[in-house]
Design an enzyme around this catalytic site. Structure first.
Site, PDB file in Angstrom:
ATOM      1  N   ASP A  33     -22.609 -30.669 141.230  1.00 34.52           N
ATOM      2  CA  ASP A  33     -22.965 -29.747 142.310  1.00 34.52           C
ATOM      3  C   ASP A  33     -23.074 -28.320 141.773  1.00 34.52           C
ATOM      4  OD1 ASP A  33     -20.276 -29.270 141.944  1.00 34.52           O
ATOM      5  OD2 ASP A  33     -19.728 -29.436 144.063  1.00 34.52           O
ATOM      6  N   SER A  34     -22.834 -28.158 140.460  1.00 39.54           N
ATOM      7  CA  SER A  34     -23.168 -26.901 139.779  1.00 39.54           C
ATOM      8  C   SER A  34     -24.648 -26.577 139.959  1.00 39.54           C
ATOM      9  CB  SER A  34     -22.833 -26.996 138.290  1.00 39.54           C
ATOM     10  OG  SER A  34     -23.425 -28.148 137.714  1.00 39.54           O
ATOM     11  N   GLU A  74     -10.836 -29.483 134.410  1.00 43.18           N
ATOM     12  CA  GLU A  74     -11.602 -28.262 134.155  1.00 43.18           C
ATOM     13  C   GLU A  74     -10.659 -27.066 134.045  1.00 43.18           C
ATOM     14  OE1 GLU A  74     -14.944 -27.609 136.742  1.00 43.18           O
ATOM     15  OE2 GLU A  74     -15.189 -25.519 136.127  1.00 43.18           O
ATOM     16  N   ASP A  91     -21.884 -35.951 141.794  1.00 44.34           N
ATOM     17  CA  ASP A  91     -20.840 -35.240 142.531  1.00 44.34           C
ATOM     18  C   ASP A  91     -20.981 -35.462 144.035  1.00 44.34           C
ATOM     19  OD1 ASP A  91     -19.210 -33.972 140.705  1.00 44.34           O
ATOM     20  OD2 ASP A  91     -20.303 -32.068 140.745  1.00 44.34           O
ATOM     21  N   LYS A 108     -18.109 -38.502 141.696  1.00 42.86           N
ATOM     22  CA  LYS A 108     -17.010 -37.608 141.326  1.00 42.86           C
ATOM     23  C   LYS A 108     -16.589 -36.806 142.548  1.00 42.86           C
ATOM     24  CE  LYS A 108     -17.566 -34.051 138.246  1.00 42.86           C
ATOM     25  NZ  LYS A 108     -17.304 -32.856 139.099  1.00 42.86           N
ATOM     26  N   GLU A 118     -13.497 -33.804 143.909  1.00 45.01           N
ATOM     27  CA  GLU A 118     -12.509 -32.820 143.497  1.00 45.01           C
ATOM     28  C   GLU A 118     -11.237 -32.965 144.321  1.00 45.01           C
ATOM     29  OE1 GLU A 118     -14.114 -28.857 143.662  1.00 45.01           O
ATOM     30  OE2 GLU A 118     -15.856 -29.378 142.434  1.00 45.01           O
TER      31      GLU A 118
END
Ligand code: KIV
Ligand code: NA
Length: 263
Positions: free
Chosen positions: A44-45, A181, A83, A112, A114
Site C-alpha cells: 500500500d506504499s 519494519e 497488502d 499482508k 499490519e
C-alpha cells in the site's frame, strides 16, 4: 519453479535469504521475476510512490485490486503478496476475510496485514479459511497517526518485549511470514531466532530470513525523503534489470543491509 509457502520454509531451513520487492505493475513484475525475486509485494506504499499521497491511509481496496491484477499478470514464478489497505480488515476477522478473498481473486497468493498481538485472532481466522498471511509488525505505516510520525519501534526494553510477544502470537496464529519494519537489528535477530516461520526485514538489520525494499526507493525513483534503510541499487547497476539482479545478489550474500542501513 513457482515460489510457494513451502519454498519459503525450505529457504529458511537451508539458511538461504528470501528476496522481496514491492511491485505495482506487470512490466516491473516481469523484470523482478526474471531477476529471481521470490516475493512481489503489492504494497500500500503505492499510495505514496504511485499516487503521491503523504501516507498509505487513502489507499482503497479497489486500488490494491487494480495493481494486484497487473502484477499477477506479469509474474511467472514469484509469489504474489498483496497488502490489505487501511480500513479493509480492522473491523472484524470476517471483514478481513472478505477483503482477502477479493485480493486473492485478483491474483494474490498471500495477504499482508499490519498489527501486533491484537491481530492474532484475525490471522487465525484467515489461515483456517485458506488465506496465507504475512504479519507486519514494528513500524506499521497505517498507524502513523498513532505513533506521531514514522519512528523506529521496539527501541526500549518494554517496546522490544511488545514486538517479540506480537511476533510469537502472530506466528502461533498461523502467519506464514513475519515482516518487521524499522526495528533495532538486535531485536529482529531475537525475533528471527524465536520463530520457526521466516522473518522479512526492512530497516531490521541483516539477521533476518529475508529483505524487502520499496521498488522506487531502490531504483532512486522516489523524490521524497530517503529512509536510513534504503539503498539505491540503480547507481552501480546502470539498468533496472541490473538493479534487481544486484539486489537479489546483495541480499542472498548478506552484503545488504549493512550497518549503515540498520538501527
Ligand atoms: O507497502 C509497503 O511497501 C510495505 C513494505 C514497506 C513492507 O508494506
Ligand atoms: Na504496506
Amino acid at each position: 519453479m513457482k515460489v510457494t509457502v513451502s519454498t519459503l520454509a525450505r529457504l529458511k531451513a537451508d539458511g538461504q535469504k528470501i528476496t522481496m520487492l514491492t511491485c505495482y505493475d506487470a512490466s516491473f513484475a516481469a523484470l523482478m521475476d526474471a531477476a529471481g525475486v521470490e516475493i512481489l509485494l503489492i504494497g500500500d506504499s503505492l499510495g505514496m510512490v504511485v499516487q503521491g499521497h503523504d501516507s498509505t491511509l487513502p489507499v482503497s481496496l479497489d486500488d490494491m485490486i487494480y495493481h494486484t491484477r497487473a502484477v499477477a499478470r506479469g509474474a511467472k514464478n514469484a509469489l504474489v503478496l498483496a497488502d490489505l489497505p487501511f480500513g479493509s480488515y480492522q473491523t472484524s476477522p470476517a471483514q478481513a476475510f472478505d477483503s482477502s478473498v477479493r485480493l486473492m481473486a485478483a491474483g494474490a497468493h498471500m495477504v499482508k496485514l499490519e498489527g501486533g498481538t491484537g491481530m492474532a485472532d484475525t490471522v487465525r481466522f484467515l489461515v483456517e479459511r485458506g488465506v496465507p498471511v504475512c504479519a507486519h509488525i514494528g513500524l506499521t505505516p497505517q498507524s502513523v497517526n498513532v505513533f506521531g510520525g514514522y519512528k523506529v519501534q521496539g527501541k526500549t526494553e518494554e517496546g522490544a518485549a511488545v514486538q517479540l510477544a506480537a511476533a510469537r502470537a502472530l506466528a502461533d496464529a498461523g502467519a506464514a511470514l513475519v515482516l518487521m519494519e524499522a526495528v533495532p537489528a538486535a531485536l529482529a535477530r531475537q525475533v528471527t531466532e524465536a520463530l520457526s516461520v521466516p522473518t522479512i526485514g526492512i530497516g531490521a538489520g541483516v539477521d533476518v530470513d529475508g529483505q524487502v525494499l520499496v521498488m522506487h526507493d531502490m531504483l532512486g525513483a522516489f523524490p521524497g525523503k530517503k529512509a536510513r534503510f534504503v539503498k539505491n541499487f540503480m547507481q552501480e547497476a546502470g539498468s533496472i534489470a541490473g538493479a534487481f539482479e544486484a539486489y537479489v545478489k546483495a541480499v542472498k550474500t548478506g552484503a545488504f543491509p549493512g550497518e549503515e542501513h540498520s538501527f
